[in-house]
Motif scaffolding. Structure first.
Motif, PDB file in Angstrom:
ATOM      1  N   ALA A  66      66.066  41.267  55.791  1.00 59.63           N
ATOM      2  CA  ALA A  66      66.258  42.388  56.721  1.00 59.63           C
ATOM      3  C   ALA A  66      67.742  42.662  56.940  1.00 59.63           C
ATOM      4  CB  ALA A  66      65.573  42.108  58.057  1.00 59.63           C
ATOM      5  N   ARG A  81      69.267  44.567  53.991  1.00 63.57           N
ATOM      6  CA  ARG A  81      68.892  45.974  53.898  1.00 63.57           C
ATOM      7  C   ARG A  81      69.765  46.877  54.760  1.00 63.57           C
ATOM      8  NH1 ARG A  81      62.973  45.931  55.357  1.00 63.57           N
ATOM      9  NH2 ARG A  81      62.774  43.780  54.770  1.00 63.57           N
ATOM     10  N   LYS A  82      70.405  46.311  55.770  1.00 63.83           N
ATOM     11  CA  LYS A  82      71.198  47.133  56.690  1.00 63.83           C
ATOM     12  C   LYS A  82      72.463  47.627  56.045  1.00 63.83           C
ATOM     13  CE  LYS A  82      69.500  45.657  61.070  1.00 63.83           C
ATOM     14  NZ  LYS A  82      69.811  45.234  62.391  1.00 63.83           N
ATOM     15  N   GLN A 102      66.042  41.265  68.046  1.00 62.59           N
ATOM     16  CA  GLN A 102      64.886  40.577  67.487  1.00 62.59           C
ATOM     17  C   GLN A 102      65.301  39.399  66.620  1.00 62.59           C
ATOM     18  OE1 GLN A 102      63.165  44.060  65.669  1.00 62.59           O
ATOM     19  NE2 GLN A 102      61.414  43.999  67.075  1.00 62.59           N
ATOM     20  N   MET A 136      55.796  51.462  54.935  1.00 59.63           N
ATOM     21  CA  MET A 136      57.199  51.127  55.070  1.00 59.63           C
ATOM     22  C   MET A 136      57.387  50.219  56.299  1.00 59.63           C
ATOM     23  SD  MET A 136      60.247  53.817  55.151  1.00 59.63           S
ATOM     24  CE  MET A 136      61.889  53.361  55.407  1.00 59.63           C
ATOM     25  N   LYS A 137      58.107  49.140  56.093  1.00 60.72           N
ATOM     26  CA  LYS A 137      58.324  48.198  57.182  1.00 60.72           C
ATOM     27  C   LYS A 137      59.492  48.635  58.048  1.00 60.72           C
ATOM     28  CE  LYS A 137      56.585  44.223  54.703  1.00 60.72           C
ATOM     29  NZ  LYS A 137      56.870  42.893  54.193  1.00 60.72           N
ATOM     30  N   ARG A 138      59.355  48.370  59.330  1.00 62.94           N
ATOM     31  CA  ARG A 138      60.434  48.667  60.267  1.00 62.94           C
ATOM     32  C   ARG A 138      61.436  47.520  60.227  1.00 62.94           C
ATOM     33  NH1 ARG A 138      61.367  48.358  65.980  1.00 62.94           N
ATOM     34  NH2 ARG A 138      59.746  46.812  66.116  1.00 62.94           N
ATOM     35  N   GLN A 139      62.716  47.833  60.298  1.00 61.55           N
ATOM     36  CA  GLN A 139      63.747  46.814  60.233  1.00 61.55           C
ATOM     37  C   GLN A 139      63.873  46.082  61.570  1.00 61.55           C
ATOM     38  OE1 GLN A 139      67.415  48.415  58.858  1.00 61.55           O
ATOM     39  NE2 GLN A 139      66.621  48.936  56.859  1.00 61.55           N
ATOM     40  N   PHE A 140      64.310  44.821  61.474  1.00 58.56           N
ATOM     41  CA  PHE A 140      64.561  44.039  62.672  1.00 58.56           C
ATOM     42  C   PHE A 140      65.822  44.530  63.364  1.00 58.56           C
ATOM     43  CE2 PHE A 140      62.427  40.531  60.167  1.00 58.56           C
ATOM     44  CZ  PHE A 140      61.287  40.496  60.939  1.00 58.56           C
ATOM     45  N   SER A 141      65.804  44.540  64.681  1.00 59.55           N
ATOM     46  CA  SER A 141      67.028  44.822  65.425  1.00 59.55           C
ATOM     47  C   SER A 141      67.798  43.510  65.597  1.00 59.55           C
ATOM     48  CB  SER A 141      66.701  45.417  66.791  1.00 59.55           C
ATOM     49  OG  SER A 141      66.079  44.453  67.618  1.00 59.55           O
TER      50      SER A 141
END
Length: 57
Positions: free
Chosen positions: A53, A56-57, A9, A1-6
């Motif tokens: 990304a 997805r939020k 970032q 699972m990929k971590r989402q960008f903040s």
């Protein structure tokens, strides 16, 4: 699972890409097809994952 960008970032990625464009465009002797194509491809490689990304939020 990929971590989402903040958000931080995403802003950093965008600013670094803009700096790259600035450097390429100011140091090039001529702004011709290959340079423009390179910038368009780099934009796609940078911003497609960023847009995904954000969706997805």
């Amino acid at each position: 699972m990929k971590r989402q960008f903040s958000r931080f970032q995403i802003v950093c990625i965008t600013l670094l890409w803009a700096a790259l464009c600035y450097i390429v465009l100011t140091t090039a002797e001529r702004i011709d097809g290959p340079i423009i194509l390179t910038l368009v491809i780099s934009a796609a490689l940078v911003f497609i994952p960023v847009i995904k990304a954000l969706k997805r939020k």
